[in-house]
Design an enzyme around this catalytic site. Structure first.
Site, mmCIF file in Angstrom:
data_model
loop_
_atom_site.group_PDB
_atom_site.id
_atom_site.type_symbol
_atom_site.label_atom_id
_atom_site.label_comp_id
_atom_site.label_asym_id
_atom_site.label_seq_id
_atom_site.Cartn_x
_atom_site.Cartn_y
_atom_site.Cartn_z
ATOM 1 N N SER A 21 -0.566 -4.717 -13.194
ATOM 2 C CA SER A 21 -1.401 -4.014 -13.770
ATOM 3 C C SER A 21 -2.798 -4.706 -14.267
ATOM 4 O O SER A 21 -3.228 -5.535 -13.485
ATOM 5 C CB SER A 21 -0.998 -3.311 -15.004
ATOM 6 N N ASP A 73 1.952 5.325 -7.458
ATOM 7 C CA ASP A 73 1.088 4.793 -8.566
ATOM 8 C C ASP A 73 -0.130 5.476 -8.623
ATOM 9 O O ASP A 73 -0.930 5.018 -7.640
ATOM 10 C CB ASP A 73 1.205 3.321 -8.514
ATOM 11 N N HIS A 112 4.456 1.932 -10.342
ATOM 12 C CA HIS A 112 3.452 0.983 -10.972
ATOM 13 C C HIS A 112 4.498 -0.500 -11.225
ATOM 14 O O HIS A 112 5.624 -0.389 -11.520
ATOM 15 C CB HIS A 112 3.257 1.299 -12.376
#
Length: 509
Positions: A191, A441, A466
């Site tokens: 991320s 995602d 994710h």
């Protein structure tokens, strides 16, 4: 039991929701928000019975960091926290170091949810290090969060550039203290942490030999990708499971507004959704619902997980199954509440929902979103199940001026790290980066999805969510995930092998 949910910032101030939504006290005109990596309502309050399930062992250490790496002013230093794994399998003094670039939160939480790094380190005789990002967790300048977050002046050192310099300085000093100057460093991150890992490899290529950047939306800036991308992917994930579910959610926003007119109706809505306090407006509830849908898309894992909340396997399928299970004539918002309860209350132990808390200490993202991490997002009328919204930089800027007295610099990230014509730039100046993404995602739309060169590789999985590749391995991992991780291990080992071969060659000259 009441569920206290994180009240963290958004990445953007769009009228809806987050990887990445926020709770800045914005002017009414821009009160709705957009997603951020780990924003509003992402987590339940930590449950001691579920903490550190993986039991990764590490030593907590602190390093004295400069507040400003780019000036010679005498400013107060601060203590940066970092975690060091066991050294019993490390091939010192020149064994590899696997270095995780900290995200916008407490580093221990990221360490406990990044099993892949811990699991593969012994295979390469590597030492594991997790470094905390400045202004998060315990790594607070000025001695406390209250002082660090006091005003725009005290927050002015919360930037990606300063944080990357922290990592570079920490690594250099650590290697020197361990007499491990010849150890190759491999960077990891998921991320925002994945963005940091990729950017660090580009900015400090002499410090690390490669980077695994998982679910890293380095292209989610300016107009590099369409602003509708994030919410279109979230919506597609729901439509993929059930068209009727998609339509119900799309219709629910008008129903919410209609049933939320006036104080008494807001009180009724608060009861209907089991909130711990009465709503002040329907925007609060819209953000809560929007956040759930966005996070469900992010963690639509094929196995049960508790990364953000305790969830079943394929949670979107479960949510839509619940929404679709009610007979005709059932109140639409009752169906919506039943659906989102899969996200917020799958265990069935929550009596009411509290919309304000930040158990993982990530509120600094508000500042980052208002300075350099400006990621425009919109919601399209045709493809999105969210209310239609066009990103307005003027409204975004007004919110930041209102809250911090600063104006965002929307082009700074692409100036500092690139982004436009990424293929040409990375092909010429970059090497040894893995961009891994799962197409479920919503952040994958802002990442690198095609190979750039022989050493800048995109590993894309159709059913991945994710940074699923960084999660701890389980007996329920699908074959495609096992193969993805094998590819990552092979590439990382190749980087390390090439590094040692070049070292040997340099000694023989």
């Amino acid at each position: 039991m009441r569920l206290r949910t994180v009240s963290i910032t958004l990445l953007l101030l769009i009228p809806l929701l987050s990887i990445l939504p926020v709770s800045l006290p914005l002017p009414v005109s821009s009160a709705r928000r957009s997603p951020r990596f780990l924003g509003d309502f992402a987590f339940s309050r930590p449950d001691p019975s579920r903490q550190r399930k993986a039991s990764y062992q590490y030593e907590t250490r602190y390093f004295q960091q400069r507040l400003d790496h780019f000036s010679f002013a005498e400013l107060p230093s601060f203590q940066q926290r970092y975690l060091v794994g066991p050294s019993d399998h490390w091939a010192r003094p020149a064994g590899p170091i696997f270095f995780y670039c900290g995200n916008e939160g407490d580093i221990e939480w990221f360490a406990s949810n990044t099993g892949f790094v811990w699991e593969i380190a012994p295979l390469s005789s590597a030492l594991v290090v997790f470094a905390e990002h400045r202004y998060y967790g315990e790594s607070m300048p000025y001695g406390s969060k209250d002082k660090a977050y006091e005003n725009a002046q005290s927050l002015s050192y919360l930037t990606t550039e300063q944080a990357l310099a922290d990592f570079a300085v920490l690594l250099t000093d650590l290697k020197r203290n361990l007499s491990a100057e010849d150890s190759p460093v491999v960077l990891f991150g998921g991320s925002y942490g994945g963005m940091m890992a990729a950017w660090m490899r580009l900015k400090y290529p002499h410090v690390a030999v490669g980077a695994l950047a998982s679910s890293a939306p380095i292209l989610q800036f300016e107009d590099i990708v369409p602003p509708e991308t994030f919410y279109d992917i979230v919506s597609s994930d729901f439509r993929r499971e059930s068209v009727s579910c998609f339509k119900a959610i799309k219709e629910s926003w008008n129903a919410l507004e209609d049933q939320g007119q006036g104080h008494d109706n807001l009180v009724n809505l608060s009861r209907k959704f089991c909130l711990c306090r009465d709503l002040n407006n329907t925007t609060e509830l819209s953000n809560w619902l929007s956040s759930a849908y966005s996070y469900l898309a992010m963690v639509d894992y094929p196995y049960p997980s508790d990364f953000l909340m305790p969830l079943p396997a394929n949670p979107i399928k479960e949510v839509c199954g619940k929404i679709d299970s009610y007979p005709d004539g059932t109140d639409l918002l009752d169906r919506i509440f039943a659906g989102v309860s899969i996200y917020y209350n799958y265990t069935g132990t929550v009596d009411c929902f509290d919309l304000a808390d930040d158990p993982h200490g990530m509120s600094g993202w508000d500042w980052q979103a208002c300075t350099e991490m400006v990621m425009p997002m919109s919601s399209s009328q045709e493809n999105s199940m969210f209310p239609t919204y066009n990103f307005s930089y003027a409204a975004y800027q007004d919110g930041c001026v209102h809250n911090y007295g600063v104006r965002p610099r929307p082009r700074w990230i692409t100036t500092e790290f690139g982004g436009h014509d990424i293929r040409t730039a990375l092909n010429k100046f970059g090497s040894n980066i893995i961009f891994s993404n799962g197409l479920l995602d919503p952040w994958s739309g802002g990442s690198v999805l095609q190979n750039i060169s022989e050493s800048i590789i995109a590993l894309v999985t159709e059913l991945g969510a994710h940074h699923i590749d960084l999660r701890p391995s389980t007996d329920e991992d699908p074959d495609w995930l096992i193969e993805q991780r094998k590819s990552e291990i092979s590439l990382i080992r190749g980087w390390i092998y090439d590094y040692y071969q070049e070292k040997v060659a340099s000694f023989s000259v």
